[in-house]
Design an enzyme around this catalytic site. Sequence first.
Site, PDB file in Angstrom:
ATOM      1  N   CYS F  78       0.837  -1.213   0.000  1.00 20.63           N
ATOM      2  CA  CYS F  78       0.000   0.000   0.000  1.00 20.63           C
ATOM      3  C   CYS F  78       0.868   1.258   0.000  1.00 20.63           C
ATOM      4  O   CYS F  78       1.721   1.437   0.876  1.00 20.63           O
ATOM      5  CB  CYS F  78      -0.900   0.029   1.224  1.00 20.63           C
ATOM      6  SG  CYS F  78      -1.725   1.618   1.450  1.00 20.63           S
ATOM      7  N   VAL F  79       0.628   2.137  -0.952  1.00 17.30           N
ATOM      8  CA  VAL F  79       1.483   3.323  -1.097  1.00 17.30           C
ATOM      9  C   VAL F  79       1.390   4.258   0.103  1.00 17.30           C
ATOM     10  O   VAL F  79       2.417   4.769   0.585  1.00 17.30           O
ATOM     11  CB  VAL F  79       1.174   4.075  -2.415  1.00 17.30           C
ATOM     12  CG1 VAL F  79      -0.266   4.569  -2.474  1.00 17.30           C
ATOM     13  CG2 VAL F  79       2.134   5.242  -2.609  1.00 17.30           C
TER      14      VAL F  79
END
Lengths: 100, 100, 131, 131, 130, 130
Positions: F78-79
């Site tokens: 997840c960024v």
Amino acid sequence: MLLHTVNKSPFQHAALGSCLRLSKDGSAILLIEDGVYGALKDTKISADIENAMKTKKVYALEPDIKARGVQDRVLDGITLIDYAGFVDLAAENKAVEAWL
Amino acid sequence: MLLHTVNKSPFQHAALGSCLRLSKDGSAILLIEDGVYGALKDTKISADIENAMKTKKVYALEPDIKARGVQDRVLDGITLIDYAGFVDLAAENKAVEAWL
Amino acid sequence: MSEEMMEEGGGGVIKKFCYINRKAPYGTIYALESLEVVLIGAAFEQDVSVVFADDGIYQLTKGQDTAGIEMKNFSPTYRALEMYDVEKLYVEKESLEERGMTADDLIVPVEVLSSAQLQDLMEDQDVVLSF
Amino acid sequence: MSEEMMEEGGGGVIKKFCYINRKAPYGTIYALESLEVVLIGAAFEQDVSVVFADDGIYQLTKGQDTAGIEMKNFSPTYRALEMYDVEKLYVEKESLEERGMTADDLIVPVEVLSSAQLQDLMEDQDVVLSF
Amino acid sequence: MKFGILVSEGPYTHQAADSAYLFTKAALEKGHEIYRIFFYHDGVNNGTRLTTPPQDERHIVNRWSELAEKHKLDLVVCVAAAQRRGIVDADEAKRNGKDGDNLAPGFRISGLGQLVEAGIQCERLVTFGD
Amino acid sequence: MKFGILVSEGPYTHQAADSAYLFTKAALEKGHEIYRIFFYHDGVNNGTRLTTPPQDERHIVNRWSELAEKHKLDLVVCVAAAQRRGIVDADEAKRNGKDGDNLAPGFRISGLGQLVEAGIQCERLVTFGD
């Protein structure tokens, strides 16, 4: 039905208690990681889990049981499974709820 | 005496209970982070903390209390302190034990 | 390294160090990394006590077999503590009882203390490290 | 981005998504990062329910003031959920009672459910995400 | 008074790093000495310069670096814990054949002995963890 | 059957990453499809190539990379969670002005939508966390 997983020790965390309170009769509960301490006899929470076993099916992950050296203390009526059995349980039930 | 810090919610974790069991009469207990939920009235654990306050001095970190919006619910007899007060408590007591 | 550390760190001071283990092994790394501190700390020749309470007593369970979770079984290392002159191991009686265990179930000889005795022991320490 | 995601992700399927929040805010990041999933998830137009139980109900406490811990107060964002069509917010009655709270203490309108009702609600879900 | 600080959890995930920072700042403001801040367990993740938190959130790593520069603090990341979790300085990277490093300014990597030594040297050791 | 896996904790500190790996391996051995493994919260720390665990311990990061290569798995970090914790690929590093990157082979960085999408696409989503 849902499959419920519990990965916390019942002596340190309230997760197992919440799972027992909020899971439906007939559902499956799988104890993994430190959650397997909930599967043992002669502890202060053994009665709670024995009571739950009257209406729910309780499993414990054998690799986690063995890692912790408690294989001789598991309550009668708890089914020990391996990771393949965990996969089967996840597939057989409609969804998996993790009590983190 | 020791200063005991508790940073876990008493509803989810056994840390506060262990601290109360294993801290000596006369010692200071400081509730910080999610531990401040142990400082509140009308909860299912309020009686435990009130009982402990008969023999131990209980503090709670006010910035953590305010962050959680529970400033109006703090039990009478619990002393609210800021980080400077936390430093003073650590300095006044012989050592600090964190109930993680 | 340890001699240089002693020089730098000890300076003749001997403090009462207490390591408190309250977490089960494998579910989290705290037990293992606590043991690593105790082993390194032994080189400093302080007055060391190691306490096991709550789920920390599970660190000492006999018969651990971690092959199935592909982790290293570090429980034999507790037996090696004696060689490092770490000899004061304490276990809380109440924690054992809640778990239906006795000192015979543990991998090393320990002294079993009541909560009240443990309170006194901890109150007597100069440095308390919790894991 | 959301349209492309819909295309790729949704494909017309509508599932019952349930986000379960059982942890207090600020002590750990789970509450905040759970909220971020709910907000992003809203773009997928699924049938979303958000449950607050155990310490999760503390996420909704009125009057949070985080200046003293130098964190961002994200509680107002729960009020914005409605704009994202996330309207089914449930709180467990037993969890409120154990903490001496009522729905009036919460920052958003919620439906209060008993444990038994919550069991039924969760049993009815296709996807359960726990934080 | 001479304080040592032990930080046992990573930034953002647990409040421990925040509490440790605010305690340290308060101690310095009161004129106490901070002998060392030791980062152990996931605490080593406080020492990576690759973090980019959202603009409206505190920058936990930079906050440590700035406090260290201002007060000449000794920020020590445990080497064994760091190796498990991917926190490395240029020397460590070379030694372990890694193609990059990520240690933030103001931090140094050293052994666990530095924690025990802080326990011996400091009048108080305060732990922030989970 | 089509499974999605959510890993919410970092390697070594919590067993979650180990459990997720062993579950994934068992599911693949049974012929199930693993649609995606999503790393969120501290789980993003599974995706750094800078780890060097002790020789006698399992290498959690490499284990993921190898499993991904063998079975063409989609490992998504997840960024937003990664930015908070200092996990970056070369693109992210450039965009955020970082002087290095640390993403391990076989992982990619993407948005939270990938988690929700996995929930929609998969018949089962299994969470491993703390």
